[in-house]
Scaffold this motif. Sequence first.
Motif, PDB file in Angstrom:
ATOM      1  N   TYR A   1      44.561  45.355  40.123  1.00 18.92           N
ATOM      2  CA  TYR A   1      44.704  45.308  38.673  1.00 18.92           C
ATOM      3  C   TYR A   1      44.686  43.867  38.191  1.00 18.92           C
ATOM      4  CZ  TYR A   1      47.026  45.282  34.137  1.00 18.92           C
ATOM      5  OH  TYR A   1      47.338  45.042  32.826  1.00 18.92           O
ATOM      6  N   VAL A   2      43.838  43.584  37.201  1.00 20.08           N
ATOM      7  CA  VAL A   2      43.734  42.247  36.616  1.00 20.08           C
ATOM      8  C   VAL A   2      44.159  42.332  35.148  1.00 20.08           C
ATOM      9  CG1 VAL A   2      42.234  40.297  36.113  1.00 20.08           C
ATOM     10  CG2 VAL A   2      41.810  41.712  38.143  1.00 20.08           C
ATOM     11  N   PRO A   3      45.293  41.761  34.768  1.00 18.73           N
ATOM     12  CA  PRO A   3      45.749  41.820  33.373  1.00 18.73           C
ATOM     13  C   PRO A   3      44.761  41.154  32.427  1.00 18.73           C
ATOM     14  CG  PRO A   3      47.508  41.076  34.832  1.00 18.73           C
ATOM     15  CD  PRO A   3      46.238  41.045  35.635  1.00 18.73           C
ATOM     16  N   ALA A   4      44.711  41.652  31.185  1.00 15.02           N
ATOM     17  CA  ALA A   4      43.892  41.076  30.114  1.00 15.02           C
ATOM     18  C   ALA A   4      42.420  40.986  30.495  1.00 15.02           C
ATOM     19  CB  ALA A   4      44.422  39.705  29.729  1.00 15.02           C
ATOM     20  N   ALA A   5      41.948  41.984  31.271  1.00 15.98           N
ATOM     21  CA  ALA A   5      40.550  42.001  31.692  1.00 15.98           C
ATOM     22  C   ALA A   5      40.093  43.442  31.816  1.00 15.98           C
ATOM     23  CB  ALA A   5      40.378  41.274  33.020  1.00 15.98           C
ATOM     24  N   SER A   6      38.769  43.635  31.857  1.00 14.86           N
ATOM     25  CA  SER A   6      38.207  44.962  32.092  1.00 14.86           C
ATOM     26  C   SER A   6      38.389  45.334  33.553  1.00 14.86           C
ATOM     27  CB  SER A   6      36.719  44.967  31.730  1.00 14.86           C
ATOM     28  OG  SER A   6      36.145  46.221  32.020  1.00 14.86           O
ATOM     29  N   ASN A   7      39.009  46.506  33.801  1.00 13.42           N
ATOM     30  CA  ASN A   7      39.263  46.954  35.151  1.00 13.42           C
ATOM     31  C   ASN A   7      38.498  48.246  35.424  1.00 13.42           C
ATOM     32  OD1 ASN A   7      41.930  45.495  36.523  1.00 13.42           O
ATOM     33  ND2 ASN A   7      41.898  45.370  34.299  1.00 13.42           N
ATOM     34  N   PRO A   8      37.651  48.295  36.440  1.00 10.59           N
ATOM     35  CA  PRO A   8      36.969  49.554  36.760  1.00 10.59           C
ATOM     36  C   PRO A   8      37.965  50.590  37.254  1.00 10.59           C
ATOM     37  CG  PRO A   8      36.574  47.929  38.474  1.00 10.59           C
ATOM     38  CD  PRO A   8      37.272  47.212  37.352  1.00 10.59           C
TER      39      PRO A   8
END
Length: 314
Positions: free
Chosen positions: A25-32
């Motif tokens: 999980y990457v905060p403040a980003a588009s996550n597939p």
Amino acid sequence: MLKSAKILAVGGAHIDRRGQVSGPYVPAASNPGTMREDVGGGVFNALRSAVLRGVSASLMSVRGGDAAADTVSRAIAEAGIADLSAVFLDRTTPSYTALIDREGELIVGFADMALYDLAFPKQIRRSKVREVIAAADAVFCDANLPTAALERLVSLAAGKPVFAIAISPAKIVRLKPVLGDLAVVFMNRREAIALADLDAAASPQDIVDGLRRAGLKSGVVTAGGGPMLGFDEAGAFSILPPPPRKVADVTGAGDALAGATVAALLRGLPLRVALRDGIAAATLAIESANAVPEFTTASFAEALALVPDAQEVA
């Protein structure tokens, strides 16, 4: 002791959307990831678990006049639960959207549930409510009901056990005016700390003492995979849940625990024994990729055999 208890549940039955991140999980980003939609809600999820443990159940909730309402209605019927809900044609059916990481842990939840706050106080004043409460052996509610509705419900249920599910740290405080009249409240550690007005470093005994000071006689506090804390008039205890064989999704596990525990309590078991049933149901829910863990008598017995006995909390 009740061999085949009848429960009336009042509370959430709505659309649950769960989006799971497929990578880190990457905060403040588009996550597939993937998104799926089911029917959930605190007391509805709990009732499904209770019905699988032999309880007869009816549900009073509220929903809108949209396609989502039809989905909720079908799910209630398929679960073998009598539907006593009200429909508001000009409103939107409540929903809950959860984003979870690839391990199944919650990142954030988003609740669109204005209809509950608007409609439940009026529904609890309906004359039919008194009749259905009179026909039930116990009442199950959740903190999706605003405080005014909870107070009215508890008043009508005088003499019958009332069980409650916390829902969230923000909503559990709605239970404060009725804590002394509740048989058991099911909550997680963050919700317990909010209810008892403690800091995050509180010990298990601090939590029990704080909840007792708040007026609660008996409660269950979950902590993810950590020891579950319970207390009643006999004292405080903990049970360490066995690790699941796999983690499909933790969403709804606490509700499944509450439903199976209440079913066992209504069979006459003490809380420290009944909670083992709840932990078995929660484990099966975590392991299931489906919204409804369709456990059998055999699979439940297998899960229950792995749950250790309660240990006293000093």
